[in-house]
Design a protein around this motif. Structure first.
Motif, PDB file in Angstrom:
ATOM      1  N   ALA A   7       0.834  -1.210   0.000  1.00 56.71           N
ATOM      2  CA  ALA A   7       0.000   0.000   0.000  1.00 56.71           C
ATOM      3  C   ALA A   7       0.863   1.252   0.000  1.00 56.71           C
ATOM      4  O   ALA A   7       0.595   2.207  -0.744  1.00 56.71           O
ATOM      5  CB  ALA A   7      -0.931  -0.005   1.219  1.00 56.71           C
ATOM      6  N   ARG A   8       1.926   1.269   0.811  1.00 59.06           N
ATOM      7  CA  ARG A   8       2.826   2.425   0.847  1.00 59.06           C
ATOM      8  C   ARG A   8       3.531   2.612  -0.490  1.00 59.06           C
ATOM      9  O   ARG A   8       3.696   3.734  -0.971  1.00 59.06           O
ATOM     10  CB  ARG A   8       3.856   2.277   1.972  1.00 59.06           C
ATOM     11  N   CYS A   9       3.951   1.517  -1.097  1.00 60.20           N
ATOM     12  CA  CYS A   9       4.629   1.574  -2.396  1.00 60.20           C
ATOM     13  C   CYS A   9       3.684   2.111  -3.474  1.00 60.20           C
ATOM     14  O   CYS A   9       4.056   2.971  -4.274  1.00 60.20           O
ATOM     15  CB  CYS A   9       5.140   0.191  -2.759  1.00 60.20           C
ATOM     16  N   THR A  10       2.454   1.620  -3.478  1.00 59.41           N
ATOM     17  CA  THR A  10       1.458   2.083  -4.454  1.00 59.41           C
ATOM     18  C   THR A  10       1.182   3.566  -4.261  1.00 59.41           C
ATOM     19  O   THR A  10       1.097   4.324  -5.231  1.00 59.41           O
ATOM     20  CB  THR A  10       0.157   1.271  -4.317  1.00 59.41           C
ATOM     21  N   ALA A  11       1.058   3.992  -3.013  1.00 62.60           N
ATOM     22  CA  ALA A  11       0.836   5.424  -2.731  1.00 62.60           C
ATOM     23  C   ALA A  11       2.012   6.253  -3.225  1.00 62.60           C
ATOM     24  O   ALA A  11       1.825   7.321  -3.819  1.00 62.60           O
ATOM     25  CB  ALA A  11       0.634   5.625  -1.235  1.00 62.60           C
ATOM     26  N   GLY A  12       3.217   5.748  -3.001  1.00 62.05           N
ATOM     27  CA  GLY A  12       4.417   6.449  -3.463  1.00 62.05           C
ATOM     28  C   GLY A  12       4.465   6.610  -4.972  1.00 62.05           C
ATOM     29  O   GLY A  12       5.013   7.592  -5.482  1.00 62.05           O
ATOM     30  N   LEU A  13       3.882   5.683  -5.700  1.00 62.54           N
ATOM     31  CA  LEU A  13       3.822   5.784  -7.159  1.00 62.54           C
ATOM     32  C   LEU A  13       2.701   6.718  -7.618  1.00 62.54           C
ATOM     33  O   LEU A  13       2.838   7.423  -8.618  1.00 62.54           O
ATOM     34  CB  LEU A  13       3.612   4.400  -7.775  1.00 62.54           C
ATOM     35  N   LEU A  14       1.588   6.718  -6.890  1.00 64.98           N
ATOM     36  CA  LEU A  14       0.431   7.519  -7.301  1.00 64.98           C
ATOM     37  C   LEU A  14       0.657   9.027  -7.152  1.00 64.98           C
ATOM     38  O   LEU A  14       0.136   9.805  -7.949  1.00 64.98           O
ATOM     39  CB  LEU A  14      -0.813   7.099  -6.524  1.00 64.98           C
ATOM     40  N   LEU A  63      -3.263   9.072  -0.146  1.00 65.30           N
ATOM     41  CA  LEU A  63      -3.080   9.484   1.256  1.00 65.30           C
ATOM     42  C   LEU A  63      -3.579   8.408   2.215  1.00 65.30           C
ATOM     43  O   LEU A  63      -2.931   8.103   3.223  1.00 65.30           O
ATOM     44  CB  LEU A  63      -3.816  10.799   1.516  1.00 65.30           C
ATOM     45  N   VAL A  64      -4.738   7.820   1.889  1.00 63.98           N
ATOM     46  CA  VAL A  64      -5.293   6.767   2.742  1.00 63.98           C
ATOM     47  C   VAL A  64      -4.403   5.526   2.708  1.00 63.98           C
ATOM     48  O   VAL A  64      -4.163   4.891   3.733  1.00 63.98           O
ATOM     49  CB  VAL A  64      -6.743   6.427   2.315  1.00 63.98           C
ATOM     50  N   MET A  65      -3.886   5.182   1.522  1.00 63.63           N
ATOM     51  CA  MET A  65      -2.993   4.017   1.407  1.00 63.63           C
ATOM     52  C   MET A  65      -1.735   4.212   2.236  1.00 63.63           C
ATOM     53  O   MET A  65      -1.273   3.287   2.900  1.00 63.63           O
ATOM     54  CB  MET A  65      -2.561   3.820  -0.057  1.00 63.63           C
ATOM     55  N   LYS A  66      -1.190   5.414   2.174  1.00 62.12           N
ATOM     56  CA  LYS A  66       0.027   5.701   2.943  1.00 62.12           C
ATOM     57  C   LYS A  66      -0.237   5.535   4.436  1.00 62.12           C
ATOM     58  O   LYS A  66       0.566   4.962   5.156  1.00 62.12           O
ATOM     59  CB  LYS A  66       0.508   7.111   2.632  1.00 62.12           C
ATOM     60  N   ALA A  67      -1.390   6.008   4.903  1.00 60.87           N
ATOM     61  CA  ALA A  67      -1.740   5.877   6.318  1.00 60.87           C
ATOM     62  C   ALA A  67      -2.041   4.424   6.682  1.00 60.87           C
ATOM     63  O   ALA A  67      -1.665   3.952   7.748  1.00 60.87           O
ATOM     64  CB  ALA A  67      -2.938   6.759   6.643  1.00 60.87           C
ATOM     65  N   ALA A  68      -2.703   3.700   5.777  1.00 58.46           N
ATOM     66  CA  ALA A  68      -3.070   2.309   6.061  1.00 58.46           C
ATOM     67  C   ALA A  68      -1.854   1.400   6.110  1.00 58.46           C
ATOM     68  O   ALA A  68      -1.872   0.363   6.776  1.00 58.46           O
ATOM     69  CB  ALA A  68      -4.051   1.793   5.008  1.00 58.46           C
ATOM     70  N   GLY A  69      -0.783   1.781   5.427  1.00 65.47           N
ATOM     71  CA  GLY A  69       0.411   0.944   5.399  1.00 65.47           C
ATOM     72  C   GLY A  69       1.420   1.258   6.473  1.00 65.47           C
ATOM     73  O   GLY A  69       2.561   0.814   6.397  1.00 65.47           O
ATOM     74  N   ARG A  70       1.020   2.032   7.490  1.00 69.17           N
ATOM     75  CA  ARG A  70       1.957   2.380   8.577  1.00 69.17           C
ATOM     76  C   ARG A  70       2.471   1.134   9.274  1.00 69.17           C
ATOM     77  O   ARG A  70       1.807   0.107   9.343  1.00 69.17           O
ATOM     78  CB  ARG A  70       1.255   3.256   9.616  1.00 69.17           C
ATOM     79  N   GLU A  71       3.648   1.258   9.840  1.00 71.83           N
ATOM     80  CA  GLU A  71       4.281   0.138  10.548  1.00 71.83           C
ATOM     81  C   GLU A  71       3.582  -0.193  11.865  1.00 71.83           C
ATOM     82  O   GLU A  71       3.377  -1.337  12.188  1.00 71.83           O
ATOM     83  CB  GLU A  71       5.760   0.459  10.841  1.00 71.83           C
ATOM     84  N   GLU A  72       3.245   0.834  12.659  1.00 66.75           N
ATOM     85  CA  GLU A  72       2.654   0.544  13.965  1.00 66.75           C
ATOM     86  C   GLU A  72       1.256  -0.038  13.811  1.00 66.75           C
ATOM     87  O   GLU A  72       0.518   0.321  12.916  1.00 66.75           O
ATOM     88  CB  GLU A  72       2.617   1.786  14.860  1.00 66.75           C
ATOM     89  N   MET A  82      -9.364  -1.573   4.744  1.00 63.32           N
ATOM     90  CA  MET A  82     -10.701  -1.582   4.157  1.00 63.32           C
ATOM     91  C   MET A  82     -11.041  -0.196   3.600  1.00 63.32           C
ATOM     92  O   MET A  82     -11.588  -0.070   2.496  1.00 63.32           O
ATOM     93  CB  MET A  82     -11.743  -1.996   5.195  1.00 63.32           C
ATOM     94  N   VAL A  83     -10.677   0.845   4.340  1.00 67.07           N
ATOM     95  CA  VAL A  83     -10.924   2.206   3.867  1.00 67.07           C
ATOM     96  C   VAL A  83     -10.083   2.480   2.616  1.00 67.07           C
ATOM     97  O   VAL A  83     -10.562   3.089   1.652  1.00 67.07           O
ATOM     98  CB  VAL A  83     -10.632   3.238   4.979  1.00 67.07           C
ATOM     99  N   SER A  84      -8.834   2.009   2.614  1.00 65.72           N
ATOM    100  CA  SER A  84      -7.979   2.221   1.437  1.00 65.72           C
ATOM    101  C   SER A  84      -8.539   1.483   0.224  1.00 65.72           C
ATOM    102  O   SER A  84      -8.433   1.962  -0.904  1.00 65.72           O
ATOM    103  CB  SER A  84      -6.536   1.785   1.710  1.00 65.72           C
ATOM    104  N   MET A  85      -9.149   0.337   0.457  1.00 69.61           N
ATOM    105  CA  MET A  85      -9.766  -0.417  -0.630  1.00 69.61           C
ATOM    106  C   MET A  85     -10.930   0.385  -1.225  1.00 69.61           C
ATOM    107  O   MET A  85     -11.052   0.529  -2.448  1.00 69.61           O
ATOM    108  CB  MET A  85     -10.260  -1.774  -0.111  1.00 69.61           C
ATOM    109  N   LEU A 168      -4.815   1.171 -13.033  1.00 65.60           N
ATOM    110  CA  LEU A 168      -4.252  -0.151 -12.747  1.00 65.60           C
ATOM    111  C   LEU A 168      -3.723  -0.230 -11.322  1.00 65.60           C
ATOM    112  O   LEU A 168      -3.997  -1.195 -10.599  1.00 65.60           O
ATOM    113  CB  LEU A 168      -3.150  -0.461 -13.752  1.00 65.60           C
ATOM    114  N   LEU A 169      -2.992   0.798 -10.894  1.00 66.98           N
ATOM    115  CA  LEU A 169      -2.458   0.809  -9.522  1.00 66.98           C
ATOM    116  C   LEU A 169      -3.578   0.835  -8.485  1.00 66.98           C
ATOM    117  O   LEU A 169      -3.488   0.157  -7.457  1.00 66.98           O
ATOM    118  CB  LEU A 169      -1.530   2.007  -9.325  1.00 66.98           C
TER     119      LEU A 169
END
Length: 195
Positions: A7-14, A63-72, A82-85, A168-169
């Motif tokens: 999710a973080r990688c996809t956000a970084g590309l978007l 933005l949501v993907m970046k938050a959803a992919g957090r480490e903690e 689910m929200v990122s989806m 696609l992403l």
């Protein structure tokens, strides 16, 4: 497999793709790098396919993907996935809007002065066999703005390609978000902890 990292990688590309879509759309307002009156600019530019569809509606899920992919809270972040989806569906719809507007802009061609002083669409309603896209000699029909045909083809093609990649992403993130929602965001860490 870590759906959070995906999710973080996809956000970084978007983010850069969305920024490029906005820039391409804004450049369409200035044919050949010149300022023209609003009634002398191709109507498809005013649909803001790159700004709204390929830009804003793609930034929101990113933005949501970046938050959803957090480490903690790695395995407990199912709600975020689910929200990122759900937001990725919005992003895919925005990207597809960008694709449709760009395709229509390419099909209809630019608004230009054909030498009469009136701005018209000289390539509107052409069959595919006589399309200006495949016959560069027809481009001379547009006298002003200079190079408007090449300008529109280049920028609408860029928007079309960006919209396809963004869609696609976003669709990949829909699948990734579903997996993250069902299995947690870091399956590998959870399995290692269980062993």
């Amino acid at each position: 497999m870590c759906t959070g990292k995906c999710a973080r990688c996809t956000a970084g590309l978007l983010f850069p793709l969305g920024l490029c879509a906005i820039v391409a759309n804004v450049l369409l307002f200035f044919p050949n790098g010149e300022v023209w009156r609003s009634e002398e600019i191709t109507q498809h530019v005013w649909f803001f396919g790159g700004v709204v569809g390929g830009g804003v509606l793609v930034f929101l899920p990113a933005l949501v993907m970046k938050a959803a992919g957090r480490e903690e809270g790695c395995c407990a972040n199912r709600c975020g996935m689910m929200v990122s989806m759900a937001m990725s569906v919005v992003g895919a719809a925005g990207a597809l809007y960008c694709v449709v507007v760009s395709a229509l802009g390419l099909r209809d061609g630019p608004l230009c002065d054909t030498g009469t002083g009136d701005f018209v669409y000289p390539f509107l309603n052409q069959s595919q066999g006589e399309s200006y896209l495949s016959n560069q000699t027809l481009w001379t029909a547009c006298v002003r703005p200079a190079n408007v045909v090449l300008w529109n083809i280049t920028l609408f093609s860029i928007l079309l390609a960006l919209g396809c990649v963004e869609a696609l992403l976003c669709l990949v993130q829909v699948i990734n978000g579903l997996l993250g929602c069902l299995c947690g965001t870091c399956i590998g860490k959870r399995q290692a902890g269980d062993a």
